[in-house]
Design a protein around this motif. Structure first.
Motif, PDB file in Angstrom:
ATOM      1  N   PHE A 230       9.331 -23.732 114.413  1.00  0.00           N
ATOM      2  CA  PHE A 230      10.610 -23.163 113.978  1.00  0.00           C
ATOM      3  C   PHE A 230      11.764 -23.637 114.867  1.00  0.00           C
ATOM      4  O   PHE A 230      12.925 -23.543 114.476  1.00  0.00           O
ATOM      5  CB  PHE A 230      10.523 -21.641 113.959  1.00  0.00           C
ATOM      6  N   ASP A 233      12.478 -27.361 113.350  1.00  0.00           N
ATOM      7  CA  ASP A 233      13.111 -27.342 112.025  1.00  0.00           C
ATOM      8  C   ASP A 233      13.879 -26.032 111.903  1.00  0.00           C
ATOM      9  O   ASP A 233      13.295 -24.974 111.683  1.00  0.00           O
ATOM     10  CB  ASP A 233      12.047 -27.450 110.933  1.00  0.00           C
ATOM     11  N   ALA A 234      15.190 -26.108 112.041  1.00  0.00           N
ATOM     12  CA  ALA A 234      16.023 -24.900 112.108  1.00  0.00           C
ATOM     13  C   ALA A 234      16.004 -24.077 110.831  1.00  0.00           C
ATOM     14  O   ALA A 234      16.348 -22.887 110.851  1.00  0.00           O
ATOM     15  CB  ALA A 234      17.463 -25.287 112.458  1.00  0.00           C
ATOM     16  N   GLU A 235      15.612 -24.665 109.703  1.00  0.00           N
ATOM     17  CA  GLU A 235      15.614 -23.939 108.435  1.00  0.00           C
ATOM     18  C   GLU A 235      14.215 -23.516 107.990  1.00  0.00           C
ATOM     19  O   GLU A 235      14.072 -22.863 106.952  1.00  0.00           O
ATOM     20  CB  GLU A 235      16.246 -24.813 107.346  1.00  0.00           C
ATOM     21  N   LEU A 236      13.200 -23.850 108.749  1.00  0.00           N
ATOM     22  CA  LEU A 236      11.827 -23.584 108.309  1.00  0.00           C
ATOM     23  C   LEU A 236      11.560 -22.091 108.134  1.00  0.00           C
ATOM     24  O   LEU A 236      10.863 -21.694 107.195  1.00  0.00           O
ATOM     25  CB  LEU A 236      10.832 -24.181 109.322  1.00  0.00           C
ATOM     26  N   TRP A 237      12.119 -21.260 109.007  1.00  0.00           N
ATOM     27  CA  TRP A 237      11.845 -19.824 108.894  1.00  0.00           C
ATOM     28  C   TRP A 237      12.352 -19.256 107.578  1.00  0.00           C
ATOM     29  O   TRP A 237      11.724 -18.387 106.977  1.00  0.00           O
ATOM     30  CB  TRP A 237      12.436 -19.074 110.088  1.00  0.00           C
ATOM     31  N   ARG A 238      13.481 -19.762 107.098  1.00  0.00           N
ATOM     32  CA  ARG A 238      13.993 -19.321 105.803  1.00  0.00           C
ATOM     33  C   ARG A 238      13.115 -19.854 104.666  1.00  0.00           C
ATOM     34  O   ARG A 238      12.852 -19.156 103.684  1.00  0.00           O
ATOM     35  CB  ARG A 238      15.428 -19.792 105.608  1.00  0.00           C
ATOM     36  N   GLU A 239      12.657 -21.096 104.799  1.00  0.00           N
ATOM     37  CA  GLU A 239      11.849 -21.708 103.750  1.00  0.00           C
ATOM     38  C   GLU A 239      10.529 -20.974 103.547  1.00  0.00           C
ATOM     39  O   GLU A 239       9.997 -20.953 102.431  1.00  0.00           O
ATOM     40  CB  GLU A 239      11.588 -23.177 104.093  1.00  0.00           C
TER      41      GLU A 239
END
Length: 264
Positions: A230, A233-239
């Motif tokens: 996480f 990839d700064a957006e992985l938690w939202r994905e």
């Protein structure tokens, strides 16, 4: 030009001298570490301690020691870090980035899985020496739990648990679980907040399957994640459907309080 070259050579020579001097002091540091003869509150008592601290890039040196599986040297470096900073700072400045770098090396094919495992287990022993053992929560049943999802790296969970308890937040420790087992446990305990710690990318991707399963069961638990994938990839938690992501263990108390407040 000749003067610039001379200056460059001089600077290089000075750096080499400092490195050699630091190397010559390691036997003293390592011997003290092996005998547990190290008062962190008074590092000046150990000959050469402050000099090593001044000359060494501790995070990089610690990472190199782990990569070389030199546990004695890594232990000595960690003790050096404890000599002038709080335990949580030493962990987050040395251990966490080192393990993230080693995990990234495995993802990129540069590091063997056995190396990741040995480094992780050794760092767990280091952390267990500075953080108190988990205290079972008493009184009202905790509404928060922490788990390692389909992973075998427990260090992050241990650190976050210690920080939460030190902040007065009761937390259930689920250990390691797979998705189906975890969904059943969340339902049984009627959790409000679930913290998930991962080190490897495949485990991080499993969070997506978990959050989907939780929604299918109409369970209102809020999920917070943390760990190396996480960060990369700064957006992985939202994905993967998480409600929050913590970058450091120190973020955990604020995240838990905020998510509990949202659920009211």
């Amino acid at each position: 030009m000749e003067m610039l070259c001379a200056r460059g050579a001089s600077a290089t020579g000075f750096a080499q001298q400092r490195e050699a001097r630091a190397e010559s002091l390691w036997p003293v540091v390592a011997d003290a570490a092996s005998r547990n003869d190290w008062p962190p509150e008074s590092p000046g008592r150990l000959p050469g301690c402050r000099e090593v601290m001044a000359m060494s890039d501790l995070p990089q040196s610690f990472l190199a020691a782990l990569e070389e599986l030199d546990q004695l040297r890594a232990d000595a470096l960690f003790r050096l870090a404890l000599a002038d900073r709080a335990p949580i700072e030493a962990v987050e400045q040395l251990i966490v980035p080192a393990l993230e770098a080693i995990g990234r090396g495995w993802d990129e094919g540069r590091t063997a899985l056995s190396q990741v495992y040995v480094a992780g287990r050794f760092c767990e022993r280091l952390v267990s020496g500075v953080f108190p053992a988990g205290i079972e929560a008493g009184g009202e049943r905790p509404r928060t739990a922490i788990v390692v999802l389909n992973d075998y790296h427990f260090l992050g969970k241990r650190i976050v648990s210690a920080v939460l308890r030190a902040s007065g937040i009761a937390v259930l420790d689920y250990g390691r679980m797979d998705v189906d087992e975890l969904v059943s446990r969340v339902a049984a305990d009627r959790l409000e907040v679930l913290l998930i710690s991962v080190l490897m990318l495949p485990a991080a991707l499993q969070v997506g399957a978990l959050t989907a399963a939780l929604r299918a069961r109409d369970l209102p638990v809020r999920v917070a994640v943390g760990g190396a994938p996480f960060h990369f990839d700064a957006e992985l938690w939202r994905e993967v459907g998480a409600h929050a992501m913590g970058r450091t263990a120190g973020d955990a108390p604020g995240i838990v309080r905020a998510l509990l407040e949202e659920g009211r």
